[in-house]
Structures are given as structure tokens and as C-alpha cells.
Design a protein around this motif. Structure first.
Motif, PDB file in Angstrom:
ATOM      1  N   ARG A 111      14.133   3.446 -71.426  1.00  0.00           N
ATOM      2  CA  ARG A 111      13.467   4.574 -72.074  1.00  0.00           C
ATOM      3  C   ARG A 111      13.250   4.294 -73.551  1.00  0.00           C
ATOM      4  O   ARG A 111      13.934   3.470 -74.158  1.00  0.00           O
ATOM      5  CB  ARG A 111      14.303   5.848 -71.880  1.00  0.00           C
ATOM      6  N   ARG A 112      12.305   5.015 -74.147  1.00  0.00           N
ATOM      7  CA  ARG A 112      11.994   4.821 -75.567  1.00  0.00           C
ATOM      8  C   ARG A 112      13.227   4.983 -76.441  1.00  0.00           C
ATOM      9  O   ARG A 112      13.342   4.335 -77.482  1.00  0.00           O
ATOM     10  CB  ARG A 112      10.926   5.832 -75.999  1.00  0.00           C
ATOM     11  N   ALA A 113      14.159   5.833 -76.010  1.00  0.00           N
ATOM     12  CA  ALA A 113      15.373   6.062 -76.795  1.00  0.00           C
ATOM     13  C   ALA A 113      16.211   4.798 -76.940  1.00  0.00           C
ATOM     14  O   ALA A 113      17.066   4.722 -77.829  1.00  0.00           O
ATOM     15  CB  ALA A 113      16.206   7.170 -76.144  1.00  0.00           C
ATOM     16  N   ALA A 114      15.975   3.809 -76.082  1.00  0.00           N
ATOM     17  CA  ALA A 114      16.742   2.559 -76.145  1.00  0.00           C
ATOM     18  C   ALA A 114      15.989   1.434 -76.845  1.00  0.00           C
ATOM     19  O   ALA A 114      16.566   0.372 -77.084  1.00  0.00           O
ATOM     20  CB  ALA A 114      17.126   2.110 -74.739  1.00  0.00           C
ATOM     21  N   TYR A 115      14.734   1.642 -77.173  1.00  0.00           N
ATOM     22  CA  TYR A 115      13.903   0.554 -77.698  1.00  0.00           C
ATOM     23  C   TYR A 115      14.473  -0.079 -78.968  1.00  0.00           C
ATOM     24  O   TYR A 115      14.302  -1.278 -79.199  1.00  0.00           O
ATOM     25  CB  TYR A 115      12.491   1.054 -77.972  1.00  0.00           C
ATOM     26  N   ASP A 116      15.130   0.724 -79.797  1.00  0.00           N
ATOM     27  CA  ASP A 116      15.592   0.215 -81.085  1.00  0.00           C
ATOM     28  C   ASP A 116      17.081  -0.054 -81.126  1.00  0.00           C
ATOM     29  O   ASP A 116      17.632  -0.297 -82.203  1.00  0.00           O
ATOM     30  CB  ASP A 116      15.213   1.205 -82.197  1.00  0.00           C
ATOM     31  N   LEU A 117      17.734  -0.021 -79.982  1.00  0.00           N
ATOM     32  CA  LEU A 117      19.170  -0.260 -79.945  1.00  0.00           C
ATOM     33  C   LEU A 117      19.461  -1.757 -79.842  1.00  0.00           C
ATOM     34  O   LEU A 117      18.736  -2.495 -79.174  1.00  0.00           O
ATOM     35  CB  LEU A 117      19.792   0.464 -78.750  1.00  0.00           C
ATOM     36  N   PRO A 118      20.527  -2.217 -80.508  1.00  0.00           N
ATOM     37  CA  PRO A 118      20.888  -3.642 -80.400  1.00  0.00           C
ATOM     38  C   PRO A 118      21.368  -3.961 -78.991  1.00  0.00           C
ATOM     39  O   PRO A 118      22.332  -3.365 -78.496  1.00  0.00           O
ATOM     40  CB  PRO A 118      22.011  -3.802 -81.432  1.00  0.00           C
ATOM     41  N   MET A 119      20.693  -4.880 -78.325  1.00  0.00           N
ATOM     42  CA  MET A 119      21.028  -5.240 -76.946  1.00  0.00           C
ATOM     43  C   MET A 119      20.665  -6.690 -76.694  1.00  0.00           C
ATOM     44  O   MET A 119      19.655  -7.175 -77.208  1.00  0.00           O
ATOM     45  CB  MET A 119      20.240  -4.366 -75.950  1.00  0.00           C
ATOM     46  N   ASN A 120      21.475  -7.352 -75.884  1.00  0.00           N
ATOM     47  CA  ASN A 120      21.124  -8.654 -75.327  1.00  0.00           C
ATOM     48  C   ASN A 120      20.795  -8.433 -73.859  1.00  0.00           C
ATOM     49  O   ASN A 120      21.672  -8.037 -73.079  1.00  0.00           O
ATOM     50  CB  ASN A 120      22.277  -9.647 -75.454  1.00  0.00           C
ATOM     51  N   LEU A 121      19.545  -8.657 -73.480  1.00  0.00           N
ATOM     52  CA  LEU A 121      19.099  -8.334 -72.133  1.00  0.00           C
ATOM     53  C   LEU A 121      18.582  -9.570 -71.408  1.00  0.00           C
ATOM     54  O   LEU A 121      17.867 -10.389 -72.001  1.00  0.00           O
ATOM     55  CB  LEU A 121      17.987  -7.280 -72.177  1.00  0.00           C
ATOM     56  N   LEU A 122      18.937  -9.676 -70.149  1.00  0.00           N
ATOM     57  CA  LEU A 122      18.360 -10.668 -69.250  1.00  0.00           C
ATOM     58  C   LEU A 122      17.362  -9.912 -68.380  1.00  0.00           C
ATOM     59  O   LEU A 122      17.748  -9.162 -67.477  1.00  0.00           O
ATOM     60  CB  LEU A 122      19.447 -11.316 -68.391  1.00  0.00           C
ATOM     61  N   VAL A 123      16.086 -10.076 -68.686  1.00  0.00           N
ATOM     62  CA  VAL A 123      15.037  -9.281 -68.053  1.00  0.00           C
ATOM     63  C   VAL A 123      14.354 -10.109 -66.970  1.00  0.00           C
ATOM     64  O   VAL A 123      13.677 -11.103 -67.254  1.00  0.00           O
ATOM     65  CB  VAL A 123      13.987  -8.819 -69.080  1.00  0.00           C
ATOM     66  N   SER A 124      14.541  -9.712 -65.729  1.00  0.00           N
ATOM     67  CA  SER A 124      13.870 -10.381 -64.616  1.00  0.00           C
ATOM     68  C   SER A 124      12.383 -10.056 -64.670  1.00  0.00           C
ATOM     69  O   SER A 124      11.986  -8.892 -64.617  1.00  0.00           O
ATOM     70  CB  SER A 124      14.483  -9.901 -63.304  1.00  0.00           C
ATOM     71  N   TYR A 125      11.540 -11.095 -64.773  1.00  0.00           N
ATOM     72  CA  TYR A 125      10.129 -10.907 -65.084  1.00  0.00           C
ATOM     73  C   TYR A 125       9.244 -11.616 -64.066  1.00  0.00           C
ATOM     74  O   TYR A 125       9.512 -12.761 -63.683  1.00  0.00           O
ATOM     75  CB  TYR A 125       9.857 -11.465 -66.481  1.00  0.00           C
ATOM     76  N   SER A 126       8.195 -10.922 -63.642  1.00  0.00           N
ATOM     77  CA  SER A 126       7.184 -11.511 -62.761  1.00  0.00           C
ATOM     78  C   SER A 126       5.935 -11.790 -63.580  1.00  0.00           C
ATOM     79  O   SER A 126       5.267 -10.870 -64.040  1.00  0.00           O
ATOM     80  CB  SER A 126       6.849 -10.549 -61.611  1.00  0.00           C
ATOM     81  N   ALA A 127       5.631 -13.068 -63.756  1.00  0.00           N
ATOM     82  CA  ALA A 127       4.519 -13.443 -64.627  1.00  0.00           C
ATOM     83  C   ALA A 127       3.172 -13.401 -63.939  1.00  0.00           C
ATOM     84  O   ALA A 127       2.137 -13.320 -64.590  1.00  0.00           O
ATOM     85  CB  ALA A 127       4.755 -14.847 -65.200  1.00  0.00           C
TER      86      ALA A 127
END
Length: 370
Positions: A111-127
Motif C-alpha cells: 500500500r502507499r502507506a508503505a512506499y516510503d518505509l525503509p525495507m529490504n524486499l525480495l520482489v518476485s517479478y514477471s518480466a
């Protein structure tokens, strides 16, 4: 060499390495038991329990104790953590404790509320659309790209602290080979898809600055390709390979004629489910084998060293798993053995194997380079 895995896991040095891992286990937390996708390679795609969101008091207790013990903490697992209604509060709580929220995610529920929070994310992505077809998603490929790219661009434009590891996978397993082999078969394909991502984020120049030969070598070694870095903000492509960690995503697990097998996951990690169930294997995301149920009052270190976890470890030491699910899972692995120090302490594993006359990469272990 016959019985190589058994010789490895019964070597006294290997046993000592496992005992050292007991001092610093990894704790994985699943804030929910639901996902917004039904990926074809996920063992929980057909699991539909009543929805459960982890009690915030339990989540905060796990955060406090795990970080206080100096243990590794991450969120996500197979279920989608950003579906938790108060996930932003948990991200901030991790930050307030002096650490950074780490999680796997498909990115769609952020959610937008999380966009600016410090996070290390492993984002599974379909190119591309062929990869996206494996997702079981209701939204279109264009809508999927729009949502994820908007999140990525926001983080880069605002230089939000944290690492975005955009995971691009080799899906060669869908050709029907269930062999557990970490070697990436589609190196060129992952390079092409990484270029697509770079173009979509206006990072093509950064991608083209990479040495092509080195980029291919890094993909083959499952090492990240950095496309953007400014201060504490970083975006990288993380090559990976879909492997049969959870065989029941691809085939019915057999009932072995005799129970047995070995896995040392219960020395290295604890996987806490949304209902507090304490599983001990990342290959069991539906938590069919648990060691108990945690509450906000549970002493995590005492539980980790407690009688039920020790009973489970003793069963594996004797090659007699306590839980039937473990025997079924291990029935499809070579020698019915999963030695996880191959990931956690590859140097030690390499030394033991070399003494046994093995110096070439194996399907289940790659010797450290350099």
C-alpha cells in the motif's frame, strides 16, 4: 560416490557446524496465511484455510526477541505479508528496534502507506507475459507492470532507504524435470528479462554499462546485477531458479514404503505461521509439521532449545523423522537427505567433500568460487 550425502551429514565437523547454527537460527514470520496470487509453482496455491492475520502482539514479541537474541529475522515466506492489515506498523516496529524489515513479496499488495518505509524486499517479478502466465493472477499483465513499476520508481525517485532485489526466475522446471539442480539453465533469458526491467525503469544505460560476459557469469552464479544505487537506496536483479523445494507443487508426494530420511532445517530456522504454529522447514509453507504453537508470552530461545525441538532433531539424527510429512518430502530427494549447511556454511561442506575426493560441482552443491 555412493552414500556421499550420508557421509557428509554424519561427519563430526558437519555435526559441529550444525551445533554452531543452533546459536543463531533464522526466524521467518508469516504475518498472514493467504496470498493474492495462485502461482503454478507454489505448494499453497490450492490451500484455502480460513483467513488468519497474525496477532500484532505476537508479531511484536517475535520481532523483539529475535532481534534481541541477535538472530536473523525475515517475513513473507509463501504467503503475502503485505495483506496483513497492520503490516506498516510492523515495518516501523522493526525499524524502531534498530533493524530493517526484510521480506519476500510479490509486490502487488504493497500500500502507499508503505512506499516510503525503509525495507529490504525480495520482489518476485514477471518480466514478460510468458512468466506472468504462471502467476494465476486475475489482473492483466499491463496492470501488473503498472503497479509494480510505480512502486519501484517511487522508491528510486525518492531515494527511499532499502534494497529492492527484483527476482527474475528460470522456469525451466516446467519442462518436466523435477531433478533438484541449482544450475540456472536459462542464463540468456534472465539477461534479456533484466534488460526489459532496466528499460521500463529508464535504467537501460546502467544495464548497458555492465560487462556482458560478467553479467552472464553473475546470472549463472545466481549473483545480483546492480542497476541503481544512491546512498542507502538500491535496486538489483536477483537471478533465481524455481526448484522443487516443495515437490507437492508439481506432483503427489509418495508414501514411502518405510519412513526415513534426514534434513537439518530444524537446526537452522524456525518458521512461525500466522496462527503461531512453529514449523521448522521452509519447504513446508502450509505448516503440516509443527513443533508447537507460540504466543506473545512464549520465551523464543527456550522454545528453540526446548524438548519438542530436540525430539525433532533427534529423529533426524537417527534418520527417523518424527513427522510423516518429512518422510514423504524426503522420499523424492537423493539419498533422502537434505544437507542445509550447503547454503549456510559452504566452506565447511567444500572442505569435507574435497577430503572425500569430490571437487566438482554437484546438483545439490556448488563449490565456493574465489
Amino acid at each position: 560416490m555412493d552414500g556421499l550425502k550420508e557421509k557428509l551429514v554424519t561427519d563430526p565437523r558437519y555435526r559441529q557446524g550444525l551445533e554452531r547454527r543452533l546459536e543463531r537460527p533464522a526466524v521467518l514470520v508469516a504475518p498472514t496465511n493467504v496470498c493474492n496470487l495462485a502461482c503454478a509453482y507454489c505448494s499453497t496455491r490450492n490451500v484455502h484455510p480460513p483467513r488468519r492475520d497474525m496477532d500484532v502482539a505476537l508479531a511484536k514479541s517475535l520481532i523483539d526477541q529475535t532481534l534481541g537474541n541477535g538472530w536473523a529475522l525475515s517475513f513473507g515466506q509463501t504467503y503475502e505479508p503485505f495483506l496483513h492489515p497492520r503490516i506498516e506498523e510492523l515495518v516501523r516496529h522493526v525499524h524502531d528496534k534498530g533493524s530493517t524489515f526484510q521480506s519476500a513479496t510479490n509486490g502487488l499488495a504493497i500500500r502507499r502507506a508503505a512506499y516510503d518505509l525503509p525495507m529490504n524486499l525480495l520482489v518476485s517479478y514477471s518480466a514478460d507475459e510468458a512468466d506472468f502466465a504462471h502467476r494465476g493472477a486475475k489482473l492483466s499483465f499491463d496492470a501488473y507492470q503498472k503497479r509494480l513499476l510505480a512502486f519501484f520508481r517511487h522508491r528510486l525517485d525518492k531515494r527511499v532507504p532499502g534494497r529492492l532485489s527484483v527476482q527474475i526466475a528460470d522456469y525451466s522446471i516446467f519442462r518436466g524435470d523435477l531433478t533438484y539442480d541449482k544450475k540456472i539453465a536459462d542464463v540468456d533469458g534472465i539477461l534479456r528479462k533484466a534488460r526489459l526491467l532496466a528499460e521500463r525503469l529508464d535504467l537501460a544505460s546502467a544495464f548497458d554499462a555492465l560487462d556482458p560476459k560478467e553479467a552472464l557469469e553473475r546470472i549463472a552464479a545466481r549473483a545480483p546485477l546492480v542497476l541503481f544505487e544512491a546512498g542507502d537506496c538500491r535496486l538489483e536483479v536477483q537471478p533465481t531458479k524455481i526448484m522443487p523445494n516443495s515437490y507437492d507443487a508439481f506432483t503427489d508426494l509418495p508414501e514411502p514404503a518405510t519412513p526415513g530420511g534426514y534434513c537439518d532445517s530444524c537446526w537452522t530456522m524456525l518458521s512461525v505461521q500466522a496462527d503461531g504454529g512453529a514449523a521448522f522447514c521452509c519447504c513446508d509453507p502450509a505448516a503440516r509439521a509443527v513443533a508447537g504453537r507460540l504466543t506473545p508470552e512464549t520465551d523464543l530461545a527456550a522454545f528453540w532449545r526446548g524438548p519438542e525441538m530436540e525430539r525433532i532433531r533427534r529423529g533426524f539424527r537417527e534418520f527417523r523423522p518424527v513427522h510423516a510429512f518429512c518422510s514423504r518430502c524426503l522420499a523424492l530427494t537423493s539419498e533422502r537427505i537434505k544437507p542445509l549447511l550447503t547454503v549456510h556454511d559452504p566452506g565447511l561442506v567444500a572442505a569435507i567433500l574435497r577430503e572425500r575426493g569430490v571437487s566438482q560441482d554437484l546438483p545439490w552443491f556448488a563449490f565456493p568460487r574465489g
